[in-house]
Write an enzyme that holds these catalytic residues in place. Structure first.
Site, mmCIF file in Angstrom:
data_model
loop_
_atom_site.group_PDB
_atom_site.id
_atom_site.type_symbol
_atom_site.label_atom_id
_atom_site.label_comp_id
_atom_site.label_asym_id
_atom_site.label_seq_id
_atom_site.Cartn_x
_atom_site.Cartn_y
_atom_site.Cartn_z
ATOM 1 N N ASP A 1 43.864 91.361 78.822
ATOM 2 C CA ASP A 1 43.998 91.709 80.236
ATOM 3 C C ASP A 1 44.061 90.414 81.031
ATOM 4 O OD1 ASP A 1 43.575 94.450 81.932
ATOM 5 O OD2 ASP A 1 42.849 92.729 83.085
ATOM 6 N N LYS B 1 60.521 101.613 84.213
ATOM 7 C CA LYS B 1 59.924 102.510 83.218
ATOM 8 C C LYS B 1 61.008 103.273 82.442
ATOM 9 C CE LYS B 1 55.504 101.719 83.466
ATOM 10 N NZ LYS B 1 54.728 101.245 82.299
ATOM 11 N N TYR C 1 59.401 100.696 89.979
ATOM 12 C CA TYR C 1 58.602 101.297 88.910
ATOM 13 C C TYR C 1 59.440 102.284 88.099
ATOM 14 C CZ TYR C 1 54.741 103.817 86.671
ATOM 15 O OH TYR C 1 53.887 104.403 85.759
ATOM 16 N N SER D 1 55.085 106.202 80.969
ATOM 17 C CA SER D 1 54.894 107.050 82.145
ATOM 18 C C SER D 1 55.996 108.101 82.201
ATOM 19 C CB SER D 1 54.900 106.233 83.443
ATOM 20 O OG SER D 1 55.241 107.018 84.560
ATOM 21 N N THR E 1 43.297 106.481 87.548
ATOM 22 C CA THR E 1 43.113 105.044 87.350
ATOM 23 C C THR E 1 43.312 104.335 88.686
ATOM 24 O OG1 THR E 1 45.462 104.627 86.939
ATOM 25 C CG2 THR E 1 44.103 105.248 85.030
ATOM 26 N N ASP E 2 43.110 103.022 88.691
ATOM 27 C CA ASP E 2 43.365 102.234 89.900
ATOM 28 C C ASP E 2 44.831 102.323 90.309
ATOM 29 O OD1 ASP E 2 40.715 101.480 89.856
ATOM 30 O OD2 ASP E 2 41.088 99.498 88.977
ATOM 31 N N ILE F 1 44.022 103.409 81.345
ATOM 32 C CA ILE F 1 44.542 103.879 80.061
ATOM 33 C C ILE F 1 44.284 102.851 78.966
ATOM 34 C CG2 ILE F 1 46.646 104.466 78.797
ATOM 35 C CD1 ILE F 1 47.732 105.677 81.399
ATOM 36 N N VAL G 1 47.303 109.840 86.166
ATOM 37 C CA VAL G 1 46.088 109.555 85.415
ATOM 38 C C VAL G 1 45.113 108.894 86.391
ATOM 39 C CG1 VAL G 1 45.087 108.396 83.420
ATOM 40 C CG2 VAL G 1 47.453 109.221 83.330
#
Length: 254
Positions: free
Chosen positions: A38, A149, A145, A132, A180-181, A19, A178
């Protein structure tokens, strides 16, 4: 082109992929000047070179001052996107909980503390929090998580209600799956709940820019999340029962 971001100085944390990379590319395409942050210096550098931005690798919570200098003195948009998808239960371990809290919540708090004095003085600034859907609902198998969040969403709400009359814009991005990793790392729980309706990172960027144009706080790349959120508020016990059915289904297949 979105006029609100043309020429703006933008910071995107966690922008080495997923993202964050999609957001950085979209801001650059819209005419913004972008700082790519990053932990992975190589990935940050590669993306910055691709979009004509500036790479500032390192801890997202400490990037504001250096980014301000790199952007000529002002950060106009800050995307608090870096996050940890920490799984586990209440027994995940103190270090797991502490790290999730630090990255998913306190990094946002520290960034806001560094940004707000200048934003309030000039009467403008934009804070984008990648929360999220777990921050509105929850996620099975991922207590650290989900809890952090929820806190990230609460902090974004607080920023918006406290400072919107002083020109501060806040957006909370709340996607489900999504590609992604992070999705790949969710294992069987992600396969059950997230993967069937997973979208591309670029879809998230599109949703954010629609929200910016509409000056909207809650950004829902999966529109169905609005219905789930309403159902949760209207009848919490029914919603929890339905989620428990999903939990039991997961326990049977993992």
């Amino acid at each position: 082109m979105v006029e609100a971001v043309q020429g703006a100085g933008v910071v995107v944390t966690g922008a080495g992929g997923g993202i964050g990379a999609a957001l950085a590319r979209r801001f650059a395409a819209e005419g913004a000047r972008v700082v790519v942050n990053d932990l992975d210096a190589a990935r940050a550098g590669a993306l910055a070179e691709e979009i004509g931005g500036v790479a500032l690798p390192g801890d997202a919570a400490a990037v504001v001052a250096e980014a301000r200098d790199a952007l000529g003195g002002a950060v106009d948009v800050y995307c608090a996107n870096a996050g940890l998808g920490s799984g586990g239960s209440e027994a995940a371990g103190e270090e797991v909980w502490a790290r999730a809290w630090d990255v998913n919540v306190m990094a946002h708090v520290r960034a806001a503390e560094a940004l707000l004095p200048a934003w309030l003085e000039r009467g403008g600034g934009r804070f984008v929090s990648t929360v999220s859907a777990a921050g509105l609902l929850t996620m099975i198998g991922a207590a650290p998580y989900s809890v952090t969040k929820h806190a990230a969403h609460a902090f974004a709400e607080w920023l918006s209600l406290t400072y919107r009359h002083r020109g501060i814009k806040v957006h909370a991005i709340c996607p489900q799956g999504v590609r992604t990793d992070m999705l790949a790392a969710t294992g069987s729980a992600g396969d059950l709940v997230l993967r069937p309706t997973a979208i591309e990172p670029e879809d998230v960027a599109d949703a954010l820019f629609e929200g910016i144009e509409e000056d909207r706080f809650l950004i829902l790349p999966h529109p169905e999340v609005a219905g789930f959120y309403q159902a949760r508020a209207a009848d919490p016990d029914r919603w929890l029962t339905n989620m428990n059915h999903l939990q039991r289904k997961w326990e049977q297949i993992r």
